[in-house]
Motif scaffolding. Structure first.
Motif, short mmCIF file in Angstrom:
data_model
loop_
_atom_site.label_atom_id
_atom_site.label_comp_id
_atom_site.label_asym_id
_atom_site.label_seq_id
_atom_site.Cartn_x
_atom_site.Cartn_y
_atom_site.Cartn_z
N GLU A 1 2.15 3.69 2.74
CA GLU A 1 2.45 3.15 4.08
C GLU A 1 3.97 3.00 4.17
OE1 GLU A 1 -1.75 0.66 4.35
OE2 GLU A 1 0.13 -0.44 4.45
N HIS B 1 0.90 -1.16 0.00
CA HIS B 1 0.00 0.00 0.00
C HIS B 1 0.93 1.21 0.00
CE1 HIS B 1 -3.28 -2.66 1.89
NE2 HIS B 1 -3.57 -2.45 0.63
N HIS C 1 3.60 -3.35 6.33
CA HIS C 1 2.55 -2.35 6.13
C HIS C 1 2.52 -1.43 7.34
CE1 HIS C 1 0.07 -4.30 2.80
NE2 HIS C 1 1.00 -5.21 3.06
N CYS C 2 1.51 -0.53 7.36
CA CYS C 2 1.18 0.19 8.59
C CYS C 2 -0.30 0.52 8.52
CB CYS C 2 2.01 1.46 8.75
SG CYS C 2 1.60 2.75 7.58
N ARG D 1 -3.74 3.01 -1.54
CA ARG D 1 -4.34 1.73 -1.15
C ARG D 1 -5.05 1.03 -2.31
NH1 ARG D 1 -5.32 -0.74 3.55
NH2 ARG D 1 -7.06 -2.21 3.67
ZN LIG Z 1 -1.39 -1.93 4.11
#
Ligand SMILES: [Zn+2]
Length: 370
Positions: free
Chosen positions: A43, A40, A169-170, A92
């Protein structure tokens, strides 16, 4: 170290995008670790962690301490990273297809199973190699139709024969947490402890064919079809490195050291790692996560911080309507760890404003965010 460039299918003439991968460690290594960041696109904490890890791996390799192969992709989604609409990153979802970048990785378990079923022997280690070889060949035969598909295929191919796959990710505002299959918990627990993860979510299948699950579910299919006939292949985990704004050298160095300690403990790097610190929070079912929804639109004022333990019925935010002066308290119905809050501060009716990790499974079906 070898740097490889993987050209993506060009969407229109006169343009080009690439995935860059960095390969460390000896040829014919007995194991492989794959790490990628920012699938994403916006991120970014994981991108900084992998940048630190690049420097550390170069030193370890020069000192002859790498036993396994380590493959890094610090910028997994150049397509998404360029999607900025009126000064707002759109990392995203793919603007063209509207698909989540971390969904729809390929399920090739049927084809690979059909290819290997008459070739398997009584040697479980050999059979694992055979399945991996067939997996690589099957992926190599895929013909992507779009740039997004070609990007997913490059990433899936780079990771498909790894023993450890970590997808960094975050979340929006969050404490660190992990997603994995319960089958891998014993292998992942030391990683969670070194990282200081505040929550670990277990599920056999979250739905959506995300990056970690395209490996998890592939091997589950192989296990179901060829029970006991090959050695365990390893695991894939999604690591959520706190919130989007947590791009910080101190945190990144700490996470990088945790990864190195874990890889030392696994035998991928020669050296001595300190014993992992205690686990901060026992793993809980992903089906126990409560998405907390605001029933009305209005200004969100949170009254609880990420990392807080909440009781069932506890108010975690007020939604303020500045026209009517209505103040609507939003509660979590089940209680647990508040591990994610939205970054937005204007709720629309029905919007998920936070997630709370409850200890008991109560949801079914698709368990991820859109
Ligand atoms: Zn993510």
């Amino acid at each position: 170290m070898q740097a490889h460039i993987h050209e993506l299918l060009a969407a229109v003439p006169g343009t080009a995008r690439q995935i860059h991968s960095f390969h460390y460690g000896p040829d014919n290594a007995p194991g492989k670790v794959y790490l990628q960041a920012s699938l994403h696109a916006d991120e970014l904490p994981g991108m900084l962690v992998l940048w630190h890890l690049k420097q550390r791996l170069a030193q370890l390799e020069a000192a002859g301490l790498l036993r396994w192969s380590v493959v890094l992709v610090p910028l997994a989604n150049p397509l998404g990273l360029e999607q900025v609409l009126m000064d707002v990153p759109q990392g995203r979802f793919d603007n063209d297809s509207r698909e989540n970048f971390n969904r729809f990785f390929l399920d090739v378990s049927q084809q690979v199973g059909d290819c290997v079923q008459d070739l398997l022997t009584d040697d479980p280690a050999n059979n694992l190699q055979l399945i991996r070889s067939s997996l690589r060949q099957t992926l190599a035969c895929q013909v992507p139709a779009t740039q997004l598909q070609s990007m997913r295929l490059v990433l899936q191919t780079l990771a498909c024969d790894a023993d450890i796959v970590l997808d960094l990710h975050c979340d929006f505002e969050a404490v660190q947490h992990l997603y994995l299959s319960p089958d891998f918990w014993s292998q992942v627990e030391p990683l969670a402890r070194y990282l200081g993860a505040r929550a670990c979510f277990l599920t056999k299948e979250a739905g959506g064919q995300s990056f970690d699950e395209c490996f998890t579910l592939f091997w589950a299919q192989m296990q179901a079809r060829f029970t006991g006939r090959f050695t365990a292949p390893g695991f894939a985990v999604t690591v959520e490195l706190r919130g989007v704004a947590d791009v910080d050298h101190g945190l990144a160095r700490q996470d990088c050291q945790a990864l190195i300690n874990y890889l030392i403990q696994r035998g991928a790097i020669d050296g001595h790692a300190p014993p992992p610190p205690p686990l901060l929070h026992a793993p809980t079912p992903l089906a126990g996560v409560e998405p907390v929804i605001s029933p009305v639109g209005g200004l969100i004022v949170f009254c609880a911080q990420v990392g807080d333990s909440l009781e069932a019925g506890q108010v975690l935010a007020e939604i303020i309507d500045p026209i009517t002066d209505h103040v609507t308290p939003v509660i979590c119905t089940r209680g647990g760890l508040l591990y994610v809050r939205s970054l937005r501060r204007m709720a629309t009716a029905g919007m998920t404003i936070a997630h709370v990790a409850g200890p008991k499974a109560y949801r079914q079906g698709y368990l991820l965010s859109p």
